[in-house]
Design a protein around this motif. Structure first.
Motif, PDB file in Angstrom:
ATOM      1  N   THR A   1      35.003  89.910   3.767  1.00 23.48           N
ATOM      2  CA  THR A   1      34.761  88.996   4.876  1.00 23.48           C
ATOM      3  C   THR A   1      35.598  87.735   4.700  1.00 23.48           C
ATOM      4  O   THR A   1      35.904  87.303   3.586  1.00 23.48           O
ATOM      5  CB  THR A   1      33.276  88.614   4.962  1.00 23.48           C
ATOM      6  OG1 THR A   1      32.845  88.069   3.708  1.00 23.48           O
ATOM      7  CG2 THR A   1      32.422  89.809   5.319  1.00 23.48           C
TER       8      THR A   1
ATOM      9  N   GLU B   1      32.611  87.705  10.934  1.00 19.05           N
ATOM     10  CA  GLU B   1      32.726  88.063   9.514  1.00 19.05           C
ATOM     11  C   GLU B   1      32.700  89.575   9.299  1.00 19.05           C
ATOM     12  O   GLU B   1      33.437  90.095   8.457  1.00 19.05           O
ATOM     13  CB  GLU B   1      31.582  87.411   8.726  1.00 19.05           C
ATOM     14  CG  GLU B   1      31.592  85.895   8.734  1.00 19.05           C
ATOM     15  CD  GLU B   1      32.782  85.302   8.007  1.00 19.05           C
ATOM     16  OE1 GLU B   1      33.312  85.959   7.083  1.00 19.05           O
ATOM     17  OE2 GLU B   1      33.183  84.182   8.355  1.00 19.05           O
TER      18      GLU B   1
ATOM     19  N   TYR C   1      24.943  85.262   4.507  1.00 18.84           N
ATOM     20  CA  TYR C   1      25.886  86.368   4.718  1.00 18.84           C
ATOM     21  C   TYR C   1      25.651  87.477   3.696  1.00 18.84           C
ATOM     22  O   TYR C   1      25.788  88.666   4.015  1.00 18.84           O
ATOM     23  CB  TYR C   1      27.324  85.869   4.620  1.00 18.84           C
ATOM     24  CG  TYR C   1      27.824  85.170   5.862  1.00 18.84           C
ATOM     25  CD1 TYR C   1      27.716  85.764   7.115  1.00 18.84           C
ATOM     26  CD2 TYR C   1      28.427  83.914   5.794  1.00 18.84           C
ATOM     27  CE1 TYR C   1      28.176  85.129   8.258  1.00 18.84           C
ATOM     28  CE2 TYR C   1      28.896  83.272   6.924  1.00 18.84           C
ATOM     29  CZ  TYR C   1      28.769  83.879   8.157  1.00 18.84           C
ATOM     30  OH  TYR C   1      29.225  83.259   9.283  1.00 18.84           O
TER      31      TYR C   1
ATOM     32  N   ARG D   1      34.892  84.673   5.110  1.00 14.58           N
ATOM     33  CA  ARG D   1      34.231  83.549   4.448  1.00 14.58           C
ATOM     34  C   ARG D   1      34.227  83.706   2.936  1.00 14.58           C
ATOM     35  O   ARG D   1      34.656  82.811   2.198  1.00 14.58           O
ATOM     36  CB  ARG D   1      32.798  83.426   4.983  1.00 14.58           C
ATOM     37  CG  ARG D   1      32.026  82.241   4.484  1.00 14.58           C
ATOM     38  CD  ARG D   1      32.673  80.932   4.885  1.00 14.58           C
ATOM     39  NE  ARG D   1      33.176  80.993   6.243  1.00 14.58           N
ATOM     40  CZ  ARG D   1      34.280  80.393   6.643  1.00 14.58           C
ATOM     41  NH1 ARG D   1      35.007  79.700   5.785  1.00 14.58           N
ATOM     42  NH2 ARG D   1      34.682  80.481   7.895  1.00 14.58           N
TER      43      ARG D   1
END
Length: 619
Positions: free
Chosen positions: A131, A288, A349, A133
């Motif tokens: 992802t 994401e 997340y 992030r």
């Protein structure tokens, strides 16, 4: 000792959940310091000091042993530490997913050789690894992957307690250890407290009567306070005066000032629907994990919502509400700073990735249950399991590949090359200052220079950290309500001007009007001269000393974050200014070269350079 038996018991899927992300992160690892907080974090870690509020003592103590590795620079070693913590967070996704699915493996899963749950868990871990992030946090120094990994461990401990309690066995040690880890994790970042409502729900949903166990809760609080003791690092190290001693927590007042982030007063903006939507979108599952990941997340939550594991669905929703209410509702971050809050959602997340793994298993089970028992298609269902992580990796690889990212290092070293012996240069933005701190304090470059950071001149603790420069300074006599970056800068400049050459960086040049000085350019910095100094002067030779890795149009280095882009714009704007000045001085060839280089560095600067060349009749 039977080593062969030990190796046979090793789960290759769990090993892959850690090794594959680590390999990806090391492949794209930044080789040195980057922008934003990187230079400050590395300087704090190298000196075992204190970073900006709230200090990050756990992250600093975690990364410090890596600085002794016999490879690369100190910055590279710290980046390796972050990559390992991010890979550990990915393993946390695998482990939690597999744990949640352990009771879901029925006859269908057994016929596939008990592979489906492990493969789904591995797919979830690899998806999380790639992802945007987490990947951005993994290849240079960041505390959030370490925080996410600890949050996964605490979640698992709460599940262990719940399982043992429902089986009639008391295991309060799980809760005590979890409380200790939560307290400890505040030393990575305080947002770990936003997971506490979910942890509490996992306990209370097993039996509401546990809320009356005052003794156990007091013991858990004591263990949490013990973990919070990592913050004593701020006090102990402040007394030792390390190289970076943010806030100087030598007493209770300064400790609380640092811990409570009193140095960052932000006026909250009036909120409208546009700002609210932008703030909410700081947490963005489709961005994401893609739309497919979002669908799988919903499938995972729905799959557990209709079973006796619905308490896990409520736990996720409680975490989601907790993060949004505090980060969006309470913080009310201004629009231009929202990107800073995106990192705070990393633990959420991680939990989302776990339920995406569950959703993948649920979808496979439902599809497989409608196929003939001996159908070869059943086994073929496992083949596309890794389509999602491969797609997410392909989407984000180029933008997160930092293995050639020397821009911050070169920007700082070019700045140092521009300065004469024993000069003082005032910086303004953090990204313009922090790489300089690293190069001078850790790499020991240009220790003859003084590099005061203008926004910090309002704090006594910062003045104390530079006694040679500020001993006896009038800045100490200014009342706190009269200290602003601009007036403290002017006062400090006047004090230093008679003692040594005074320079300012590009950001300061365009943040403050120096009406009582002439500014003469020297590459990407400016010298302050008296009003009667000849105006038509330029130190143009300094450009030949500069390293331009990654900033020219033909570079293979694609990575661009906000401040990397700003640095490139600064190079372009400085070259335009230099080229125009050279043309004014009649140095047509040198001026044309500078303006041509400006266009190669920055398309925005190129348009301005073209207009200047036309105005001077140069084709």
């Amino acid at each position: 000792m039977n080593l062969s038996g030990t190796f046979r018991r090793l789960d290759p899927f769990s090993i892959a959940a850690f090794i594959v992300p680590l390999f990806i992160y090391l492949l794209t690892l930044a080789p040195t310091v980057t922008f934003f907080d990187s230079g400050e974090f590395i300087t704090a870690i190298a000196s075992l000091g204190t970073a900006h509020s709230p200090g990050y003592p756990l992250f600093i103590n975690y990364a410090k042993p890596f600085t002794f590795l016999p490879l690369g620079s100190i910055a590279f070693r710290v980046n390796v530490a972050t990559a390992i913590s991010a890979a550990s967070a990915c393993y946390g996704v695998f482990f939690l997913t597999l744990y949640l699915l352990k009771d879901e493996q029925g006859a269908w899963e057994a016929r596939l050789g008990r592979l489906s749950a492990r493969l789904c868990a591995l797919s979830a871990a690899l998806t999380f690894a790639c992802t945007a992030r987490l990947w951005l946090q993994s290849n240079h120094d960041k505390p959030y992957p370490l925080l996410a990994f600890i949050s996964a461990i605490v979640f698992w401990l709460m599940l262990l307690w719940r399982e043992s309690y429902l089986e009639g066995r008391e295991r309060p040690s799980y809760v005590y250890l979890g409380a200790f880890l939560v307290g400890l994790a505040t030393g990575a970042h305080q947002i770990i407290v936003l997971m506490i409502p979910t942890y509490a729900w996992l306990l209370i949903s097993a039996d509401r009567r546990v809320v009356f166990r005052v003794k156990e809760f007091l013991i858990a609080f004591a263990f949490g306070f013990l973990g919070f003791g990592i913050h004593l690092h701020l006090v102990v190290r402040a007394l030792q005066k390390p190289l970076l001693n943010w806030g100087d927590s030598k007493n209770l007042t300064q400790f609380l000032w640092n811990l409570l982030r009193k140095g960052y007063p932000v006026e909250k903006p009036p909120r409208d629907l546009g700002l609210l939507w932008a703030q909410v979108n700081a947490f963005n599952i489709p961005y994401e994990f893609t739309i497919v990941g979002m669908v799988l997340l919903v499938a995972g939550l729905a799959g557990f919502a209709v079973t006796r594991k619905r308490y896990l669905v409520f736990g996720y929703l409680i975490a989601l509400a907790s993060f949004l209410l505090v980060i969006v509702g309470y913080f009310n971050t201004p629009g231009e700073l929202i990107f800073l809050t995106e990192e705070f959602f990393t633990p959420l997340y991680l939990l989302s990735a776990v339920f995406i793994g569950v959703g993948l298993f649920v979808v496979l089970r439902e599809v497989g249950s409608h196929l003939p028992e001996r159908s070869a298609v059943r086994g073929a269902l496992l083949l596309p399991l890794f389509a999602l992580p491969v797609a997410v990796c392909a989407m984000n690889y180029r933008e997160n590949d930092q293995h050639q990212n020397y821009i911050a290092f070169d920007y700082a070293s070019n700045t140092l090359r521009s300065l004469p012996q024993n000069a003082v240069m005032y910086t303004w933005g953090d990204s313009g200052a922090f790489p300089l701190w690293y190069l001078q304090g850790v790499e020991r470059m240009r220790e003859d220079l003084a590099l005061p950071h203008t926004p910090h001149l309002v704090f006594d603790w910062y003045l104390d950290s530079m006694p040679v420069l500020f001993r006896g300074s009038r800045l100490y006599t200014l009342p706190m309500d009269q200290r602003y970056p601009e007036n403290t800068l002017f006062l400090s400049v006047m004090e230093q001007y008679a003692k040594r050459p005074v320079y300012i960086d590009f950001s300061t040049r365009y943040s403050v009007a120096f009406q009582n000085f002439q500014l003469h350019q020297r590459g990407i910095i400016y010298r302050l001269d008296p009003p009667d100094f000849p105006s038509a002067t330029l130190d143009s030779d300094v450009w030949g000393l500069y390293s331009t890795r990654g900033i020219l149009g033909g570079s293979d280095m694609f990575f661009r974050d906000l401040d990397t882009g700003k640095a490139i714009l600064i190079y372009g704007a400085a070259l335009v200014e230099s080229g125009e000045t050279l043309l004014k001085l009649g140095e047509k060839e040198a001026g044309t070269r500078a303006l041509d280089l400006a266009g190669r560095v920055s398309p925005e600067a190129g348009q301005q350079a073209l207009q200047i060349l036309r105005s001077y009749g140069v084709r």
